[in-house]
Design a protein around this motif. Structure first.
Motif, PDB file in Angstrom:
ATOM      1  N   THR A  16     -34.123 134.646  -3.399  1.00 31.75           N
ATOM      2  CA  THR A  16     -35.093 134.322  -4.442  1.00 31.75           C
ATOM      3  C   THR A  16     -34.363 133.828  -5.678  1.00 31.75           C
ATOM      4  OG1 THR A  16     -36.868 135.215  -5.842  1.00 31.75           O
ATOM      5  CG2 THR A  16     -35.068 136.702  -5.270  1.00 31.75           C
ATOM      6  N   ASP A 173     -29.891 126.429   1.467  1.00 33.30           N
ATOM      7  CA  ASP A 173     -31.132 127.186   1.296  1.00 33.30           C
ATOM      8  C   ASP A 173     -31.096 128.446   2.156  1.00 33.30           C
ATOM      9  OD1 ASP A 173     -33.635 127.996   0.563  1.00 33.30           O
ATOM     10  OD2 ASP A 173     -34.700 126.537   1.809  1.00 33.30           O
ATOM     11  N   HIS A 174     -30.172 129.322   1.823  1.00 34.41           N
ATOM     12  CA  HIS A 174     -30.001 130.571   2.568  1.00 34.41           C
ATOM     13  C   HIS A 174     -29.168 131.517   1.717  1.00 34.41           C
ATOM     14  CE1 HIS A 174     -30.268 133.028   6.115  1.00 34.41           C
ATOM     15  NE2 HIS A 174     -30.618 132.014   6.889  1.00 34.41           N
ATOM     16  N   THR A 262     -36.547 124.323   9.966  1.00 31.49           N
ATOM     17  CA  THR A 262     -36.397 125.574   9.230  1.00 31.49           C
ATOM     18  C   THR A 262     -37.730 125.976   8.622  1.00 31.49           C
ATOM     19  OG1 THR A 262     -35.716 124.375   7.232  1.00 31.49           O
ATOM     20  CG2 THR A 262     -33.963 125.178   8.691  1.00 31.49           C
ATOM     21  N   PHE A 263     -37.963 127.283   8.542  1.00 30.39           N
ATOM     22  CA  PHE A 263     -39.183 127.826   7.968  1.00 30.39           C
ATOM     23  C   PHE A 263     -38.815 128.838   6.887  1.00 30.39           C
ATOM     24  CE2 PHE A 263     -40.162 126.780  12.423  1.00 30.39           C
ATOM     25  CZ  PHE A 263     -41.213 125.900  12.242  1.00 30.39           C
ATOM     26  N   PRO A 264     -39.723 129.083   5.928  1.00 24.65           N
ATOM     27  CA  PRO A 264     -39.431 130.069   4.881  1.00 24.65           C
ATOM     28  C   PRO A 264     -39.136 131.460   5.438  1.00 24.65           C
ATOM     29  CG  PRO A 264     -41.328 128.715   4.255  1.00 24.65           C
ATOM     30  CD  PRO A 264     -40.991 128.371   5.680  1.00 24.65           C
ATOM     31  N   VAL A 265     -39.730 131.793   6.584  1.00 19.94           N
ATOM     32  CA  VAL A 265     -39.533 133.121   7.171  1.00 19.94           C
ATOM     33  C   VAL A 265     -38.149 133.289   7.779  1.00 19.94           C
ATOM     34  CG1 VAL A 265     -40.358 132.585   9.494  1.00 19.94           C
ATOM     35  CG2 VAL A 265     -40.745 134.868   8.535  1.00 19.94           C
ATOM     36  N   ASP A 266     -37.409 132.196   7.927  1.00 19.25           N
ATOM     37  CA  ASP A 266     -36.089 132.265   8.554  1.00 19.25           C
ATOM     38  C   ASP A 266     -35.156 133.226   7.829  1.00 19.25           C
ATOM     39  OD1 ASP A 266     -36.871 130.498  10.471  1.00 19.25           O
ATOM     40  OD2 ASP A 266     -35.838 128.765   9.638  1.00 19.25           O
ATOM     41  N   LYS A 267     -35.246 133.251   6.513  1.00 21.61           N
ATOM     42  CA  LYS A 267     -34.356 134.130   5.747  1.00 21.61           C
ATOM     43  C   LYS A 267     -34.632 135.596   6.058  1.00 21.61           C
ATOM     44  CE  LYS A 267     -33.871 130.987   1.811  1.00 21.61           C
ATOM     45  NZ  LYS A 267     -34.047 130.832   0.351  1.00 21.61           N
TER      46      LYS A 267
END
Length: 304
Positions: A16, A173-174, A262-267
């Motif tokens: 975040t 982005d991770h 990639t999806f937001p839930v991947d993290k």
């Protein structure tokens, strides 16, 4: 190590960008990481010094806990430190090292779980030949194969990444360096490399999971002919193993067996298999295994 790349460092986006949420991330994951280290090291030390836990299953459990502690150490400290950092910079070489370590210890965890399921299959289905089949020499050889296989898997991943040119942007982005986020930054068509990654990572996860499920189906079928007491004891052990298999393999399969999307839930999925699973493994094995609990109680109470 910087092959085909003009980028010397990356910036990790993290979980975040909200300041308040980052403080929450710091507190929560510091607690989870410390708990993971303590739980896994407790099992490692208990098996190492307790005379009650000398069987093949505990030999493999020792290395499962070791791999879990190393896997969480690969990702969690960086996440915790970056939660309080204004600029989340990671060098190119450090990024490559983190990618290698994450895949090496993640693959090692998978291979050890396979060996543990094989151990349970022999113990339940071939009890009279158990000590002959699962001798110390055989267990050592199987473990060495797991180390070699994990190393080959991680080296293949690094080889594929080193072939990618990175010429900007450099924001990942991770919260740690992994294959899919790095592919998005490459200055070339990565379709073929992504297929190779899916074959190297995804196929390993999927085939291993299928093999393990089949082995436990054979075990459960065999248990139908056992006495009620023997069936109950075997089911107790198998249940904990099956829970760990699902927790370990499902996130891996979700992450590495799909196209380059990639999806937001991947993290959150990554958080689960790099930090959550290494914490749950020792808890499940300890809570479901009376021998481990008794050995801990006897060993550490005597020390105190």
């Amino acid at each position: 190590m910087e092959l085909n790349s003009t980028v010397t460092e990356f910036i990790l986006f993290g979980l975040t960008q909200d300041v308040l949420k980052e403080k929450i991330v710091f507190v929560v994951f510091l607690f989870l990481y410390v708990a993971t280290l303590l739980a896994n090291l407790l099992i490692v030390m208990t098996i190492r010094y307790s005379r009650m836990l000398g069987g093949p299953m505990y030999f493999f459990l020792f290395y499962l806990s070791f791999a879990d502690a190393c896997l969480s150490t690969t990702t969690a400290p960086r996440l915790i430190i970056d939660a309080l950092s204004k600029k989340k910079v990671i060098s190119y070489n450090e990024c490559m090292t983190q990618t290698f370590a994450a895949h090496f210890f993640g693959c090692m965890e998978i291979f050890v779980l396979i060996l543990m399921s094989f151990d349970r299959y022999v113990a339940i289905c071939k009890p009279l030949r158990y000590m002959t089949i699962m001798s110390q020499r055989v267990c050592g050889a199987l473990l060495n194969l797991a180390w070699v296989g994990s190393c080959i898997h991680a080296l293949v991943q690094i080889f594929l990444i080193l072939k990618l040119p990175f010429c900007g942007p450099n924001v990942i982005d991770h919260y740690f360096c992994d294959m899919q986020p790095l592919l998005k930054l490459a200055c070339m068509d990565t379709y073929v490399i992504n297929l190779l990654i899916v074959f190297n990572s995804g196929v390993i996860c999927m085939l291993s999971f299928i093999i393990l499920i089949i082995s436990y189906i054979f075990i459960l079928r065999f248990l139908r002919n056992k006495s009620a007491e023997g069936r109950k004891k075997a089911l107790s052990t198998c249940t904990s193993h099956i829970i760990i298999l699902i927790l370990s393999f499902v996130p891996c399969i979700v992450t590495y067996t799909r196209p380059q999307i990639t999806f937001p839930v991947d993290k959150m999925v990554a958080v689960f298999y790099t930090i959550g699973t290494p914490l749950l493994n020792p808890l499940i094995y300890t809570l479901k295994n009376a021998d481990v609990k008794n050995a801990m109680r006897k060993l550490w109470c005597n020390q105190l």
